[in-house]
Design an enzyme around this catalytic site. Sequence first.
Site, PDB file in Angstrom:
ATOM      1  N   HIS A  44       8.760  37.930  14.501  1.00  0.00           N
ATOM      2  CA  HIS A  44      10.100  38.390  14.852  1.00  0.00           C
ATOM      3  C   HIS A  44      10.073  39.712  15.617  1.00  0.00           C
ATOM      4  CE1 HIS A  44      10.891  35.282  11.939  1.00  0.00           C
ATOM      5  NE2 HIS A  44      12.155  35.294  12.279  1.00  0.00           N
ATOM      6  N   THR A 169      10.063  46.696  -3.174  1.00  0.00           N
ATOM      7  CA  THR A 169       9.906  45.264  -3.432  1.00  0.00           C
ATOM      8  C   THR A 169      10.972  44.526  -2.629  1.00  0.00           C
ATOM      9  OG1 THR A 169       9.094  45.720  -5.670  1.00  0.00           O
ATOM     10  CG2 THR A 169       9.866  43.481  -5.218  1.00  0.00           C
ATOM     11  N   MET A 170      10.557  43.549  -1.827  1.00  0.00           N
ATOM     12  CA  MET A 170      11.526  42.894  -0.948  1.00  0.00           C
ATOM     13  C   MET A 170      11.175  41.429  -0.720  1.00  0.00           C
ATOM     14  SD  MET A 170      12.733  43.906   2.918  1.00  0.00           S
ATOM     15  CE  MET A 170      11.176  43.469   3.709  1.00  0.00           C
ATOM     16  N   ASP A 172      12.107  38.476   1.838  1.00  0.00           N
ATOM     17  CA  ASP A 172      12.671  38.216   3.167  1.00  0.00           C
ATOM     18  C   ASP A 172      12.305  36.774   3.487  1.00  0.00           C
ATOM     19  OD1 ASP A 172      13.336  37.986   5.827  1.00  0.00           O
ATOM     20  OD2 ASP A 172      12.138  39.687   6.524  1.00  0.00           O
ATOM     21  N   LYS A 225      17.067  22.419  -3.052  1.00  0.00           N
ATOM     22  CA  LYS A 225      17.580  23.742  -3.425  1.00  0.00           C
ATOM     23  C   LYS A 225      17.766  24.624  -2.192  1.00  0.00           C
ATOM     24  CE  LYS A 225      15.549  23.551  -8.042  1.00  0.00           C
ATOM     25  NZ  LYS A 225      14.631  24.187  -9.024  1.00  0.00           N
ATOM     26  N   HIS A 305       5.221  44.050  -1.002  1.00  0.00           N
ATOM     27  CA  HIS A 305       4.270  45.138  -1.207  1.00  0.00           C
ATOM     28  C   HIS A 305       3.157  45.141  -0.162  1.00  0.00           C
ATOM     29  CE1 HIS A 305       5.297  46.257  -5.651  1.00  0.00           C
ATOM     30  NE2 HIS A 305       6.382  46.004  -4.939  1.00  0.00           N
TER      31      HIS A 305
END
Length: 332
Positions: A44, A169-170, A172, A225, A305
Amino acid sequence: MKVTFEQLKAAFNRVLISRGVDSETANACAEMFARTTESGVYSHGVNRFPRFIQQLENGDIIPDAQPKRITSLGAIEQWDAQRSIGNLTAKKMMDRAIELAADHGIGLVALRNANHWMRGGSYGWQAAEKGYIGICWTNSIAVMPPWGAKECRIGTNPLIVAIPSTPITMVDMSMSMFSYGMLEVNRLAGRQLPVDGGFDDEGNLTKEPGVIEKNRRILPMGYWKGSGMSIVLDMIATLLSDGASVAEVTQDNSDEYGISQIFIAIEVDKLIDGPTRDAKLQRIMDYVTTAERADENQAIRLPGHEFTTLLAENRRNGITVDDSVWAKIQAL
């Protein structure tokens, strides 16, 4: 090949200015593309740049447009991006959500008529760096079949959730097993996907990225889901922004523009004191990472991380760019 951050930014800046983008806007946009790439999100950043320029040349992106506030309801605001540059506008909208959260504890900005924001994780990270929980998502053009279908009718609609832990902490993630950008990264590297990412032309699950890129039968994350999540994220973004849905963007526009996005910031420190916050987060992280490993050679990872390590490596060793992608940018 390896390039420096400065080389990357200069290349982006040159192309933007040559397309009539004013110098201040070009510099800010080039900076964001270069930072995304430096962070290790090549799909990206540098890889997406030629596509961005194509949309700029086609008039989908209006480089001198500015977002305009439409409605203000305390902690909630509705804005019109007016088809401005996607990454610059997204940064402004998360900044605005943070400002609202500073006043109200939570801030929500709903944006319509927007362009692709490039790396969505940048905006969650932006909030977390300032001590806020950052949540954002976007809809898109229809590029994924709903569960049980062969035809693309839903978006990959990436969702970002960033937590102000140390390190940040993410999550994406697109609502597909892999974004189309990551399919490209693996194809360019000559790699199969690590797990099934879509269906082949016979309807069998496949790890071949090129096949999925071509037939567009990308696999929803978690099967039904991810398909369901894509639909409800689209509905919320459409309603809160009074903007275009995946159906409208796909059926009414010639390409992916005029999309709808949501930016949320939550000021954690209004609800919990700093030492308690840090202790609770550390306990969660320690509990997860000390689980018995399935493979002794494979550490248990926490989401996001790895970006701190990737950034340090790229700053130390230079940024890896695919030769064919770099050639495309040089030719622009």
